[in-house]
Motif scaffolding. Structure first.
Motif, short mmCIF file in Angstrom:
data_model
loop_
_atom_site.label_atom_id
_atom_site.label_comp_id
_atom_site.label_asym_id
_atom_site.label_seq_id
_atom_site.Cartn_x
_atom_site.Cartn_y
_atom_site.Cartn_z
N LEU A 63 7.08 8.08 10.89
CA LEU A 63 7.45 8.33 10.05
C LEU A 63 6.62 8.63 8.86
CD1 LEU A 63 10.91 7.30 9.34
CD2 LEU A 63 10.72 9.80 10.73
N ARG B 248 -1.24 -10.34 -0.48
CA ARG B 248 -1.85 -11.50 -0.25
C ARG B 248 -2.41 -12.35 -1.84
NH1 ARG B 248 -6.62 -8.84 4.26
NH2 ARG B 248 -6.55 -7.51 2.23
N VAL C 149 1.60 -3.67 7.32
CA VAL C 149 -0.24 -3.31 7.11
C VAL C 149 -0.68 -3.23 8.02
CG1 VAL C 149 0.38 -6.42 5.67
CG2 VAL C 149 0.17 -5.60 8.04
N GLY D 236 1.44 -1.15 -0.04
CA GLY D 236 0.09 -0.29 -0.24
C GLY D 236 0.24 1.42 0.38
N GLY D 237 0.32 2.12 0.16
CA GLY D 237 0.99 3.44 0.66
C GLY D 237 1.94 3.30 1.31
N PHE D 238 2.34 2.20 2.23
CA PHE D 238 3.40 3.09 3.37
C PHE D 238 4.51 1.81 2.50
CE2 PHE D 238 5.99 1.63 7.35
CZ PHE D 238 6.20 3.65 7.18
N ALA E 244 4.50 8.21 5.03
CA ALA E 244 5.02 7.58 3.94
C ALA E 244 6.69 8.65 3.37
CB ALA E 244 4.06 6.92 2.16
N1 NAP Z 1 0.50 5.58 5.51
C1 NAP Z 1 1.59 6.33 6.49
O1 NAP Z 1 2.67 7.49 5.90
C2 NAP Z 1 2.29 5.06 7.38
C3 NAP Z 1 3.20 6.08 8.41
C4 NAP Z 1 3.18 4.96 9.29
C5 NAP Z 1 2.81 3.57 9.60
N2 NAP Z 1 1.64 3.05 8.88
C6 NAP Z 1 1.66 2.32 8.99
O2 NAP Z 1 1.88 1.33 7.84
C7 NAP Z 1 0.98 0.41 8.17
C8 NAP Z 1 0.25 0.50 6.32
O3 NAP Z 1 -0.07 1.48 6.02
P1 NAP Z 1 -0.89 2.02 4.63
O4 NAP Z 1 -1.25 3.10 4.61
O5 NAP Z 1 0.21 1.31 3.78
O6 NAP Z 1 -2.33 1.47 4.28
P2 NAP Z 1 -2.55 1.06 3.15
O7 NAP Z 1 -2.27 1.83 2.08
O8 NAP Z 1 -4.18 0.67 3.00
O9 NAP Z 1 -2.06 -1.01 2.76
C9 NAP Z 1 -2.14 -1.50 3.76
C10 NAP Z 1 -1.66 -2.63 3.10
O10 NAP Z 1 -1.46 -4.17 3.54
C11 NAP Z 1 -2.14 -5.20 3.35
N3 NAP Z 1 -2.40 -6.24 3.59
C12 NAP Z 1 -3.50 -6.03 4.20
N4 NAP Z 1 -3.23 -6.83 4.74
C13 NAP Z 1 -2.60 -7.93 4.76
C14 NAP Z 1 -2.89 -9.27 5.23
N5 NAP Z 1 -2.65 -9.93 6.11
N6 NAP Z 1 -1.05 -9.69 4.79
C15 NAP Z 1 -0.66 -8.95 3.36
N7 NAP Z 1 -1.00 -7.50 3.06
C16 NAP Z 1 -1.96 -7.16 4.16
C17 NAP Z 1 -3.68 -4.65 2.15
O11 NAP Z 1 -3.24 -4.72 0.67
P3 NAP Z 1 -4.80 -5.49 -0.15
O12 NAP Z 1 -4.57 -5.05 -1.07
O13 NAP Z 1 -5.27 -7.21 -0.20
O14 NAP Z 1 -5.61 -5.20 1.15
C18 NAP Z 1 -2.34 -2.42 1.64
O15 NAP Z 1 -1.64 -3.27 0.25
C19 NAP Z 1 -0.47 1.23 8.63
O16 NAP Z 1 -0.18 -0.21 10.27
C20 NAP Z 1 -0.11 2.02 8.98
O17 NAP Z 1 -0.54 2.49 10.25
C21 NAP Z 1 1.84 3.87 7.62
#
Ligand code: NAP
Length: 218
Positions: free
Chosen positions: A133, A30, A71, A8-10, A135
């Motif tokens: 941090l 997945r 995730v 995903g974004g992160f 993304a």
């Molecule tokens: N975005 C930020 O700036 C940021 C900053 C700090 C920390 N984080 C943390 O980073 C994590 C991801 O955030 P995000 O912003 O990238 O969210 P996101 O854009 O919603 O992406 C989440 C990703 O996780 C995948 N996923 C969900 N369940 C999974 C599983 N069981 N096995 C493998 N992949 C799985 C999803 O894939 P599918 O396409 O299959 O649903 C999706 O690609 C979160 O915990 C968030 O708190 C994010």
């Protein structure tokens, strides 16, 4: 080899940051066929030039010694629990245990997401890092001469040192803050950043830093 679970974004920003270090990594997802940014697009991105492939989660874990959880918090514990034996691999928890609507944290004070994950990841060496941090900042670590602060904690000194080195190579101001239980401080700190970004409308192009003029004894 590093595996980034979640594209995903992160996860994509994490791939960007790892590519800057020159180290190889793969994504674990997945559904390889339905990943949001197509495998073809990922392989063509210059910013992801050290990506060796996009695989199913288990395949990515099998080929790696350092696994980054990019995730959602709710997915992290079931995911680590699905592996019977992590065989000493390093698992980096980047999750923020956010309540719906960013109204607070699901866990805190006496426990943390990182410790929960560690309890369910048999034989893994869990390190908390990068969750503070955005993304955007993962992709842009420097602010003039300043660098974004990156606190890292974990119980295994060797695992912690490996993640600290990775963070430094990515360009962050990495600080070793000790055992995994100190994730109880990192997670609310990340929440402060989210509050600033969203409620206070700082957006994503800022990071918090540590300033020190001289070391004054405590
Ligand atoms: N975005 C930020 O700036 C940021 C900053 C700090 C920390 N984080 C943390 O980073 C994590 C991801 O955030 P995000 O912003 O990238 O969210 P996101 O854009 O919603 O992406 C989440 C990703 O996780 C995948 N996923 C969900 N369940 C999974 C599983 N069981 N096995 C493998 N992949 C799985 C999803 O894939 P599918 O396409 O299959 O649903 C999706 O690609 C979160 O915990 C968030 O708190 C994010």
């Amino acid at each position: 080899m590093i595996a980034v679970l979640g594209a995903g974004g992160f996860g994509l920003a994490m791939g960007h940051a790892i590519s800057r270090t020159g180290q190889s990594f793969c994504f674990g997802v997945r559904e390889v066929e339905t990943v949001a940014v197509s495998v073809d697009a990922i392989q063509k991105m210059d910013a992801l030039k050290t990506c060796t492939g996009v695989h199913a989660v288990e395949t990515a874990i099998r080929s790696s010694d350092l696994v980054i959880l990019a995730v959602p918090y709710a997915a992290a514990t079931p995911l680590v629990q699905s592996i019977t034996d992590w065989s000493g691999k390093i698992v980096v928890d980047c999750t923020n245990p956010l309540k719906a609507g960013l109204t607070g944290l699901e866990v805190g004070h006496n426990d943390s997401a990182a410790e929960q994950i560690a309890r369910h990841a048999s034989n893994a060496r869990v390190v908390k890092a990068f969750s503070t941090l955005s993304a955007y900042v993962l992709e842009h670590p420097t602010f003039g001469t300043g660098r974004a602060f990156l606190p890292v904690c974990g119980d295994d000194p060797e695992a912690r040192a490996r993640v600290i080195e990775l963070g430094r190579l990515m360009g962050f101001d990495v600080v070793d803050i000790g055992p995994l239980a100190h994730a109880r401080y990192i997670e609310p700190f990340a929440m402060l950043g989210i509050q600033l970004a969203v409620q206070r409308r700082y957006g994503h192009g800022f990071a918090l830093g540590v300033m020190q003029r001289e070391r004054v004894a405590v």
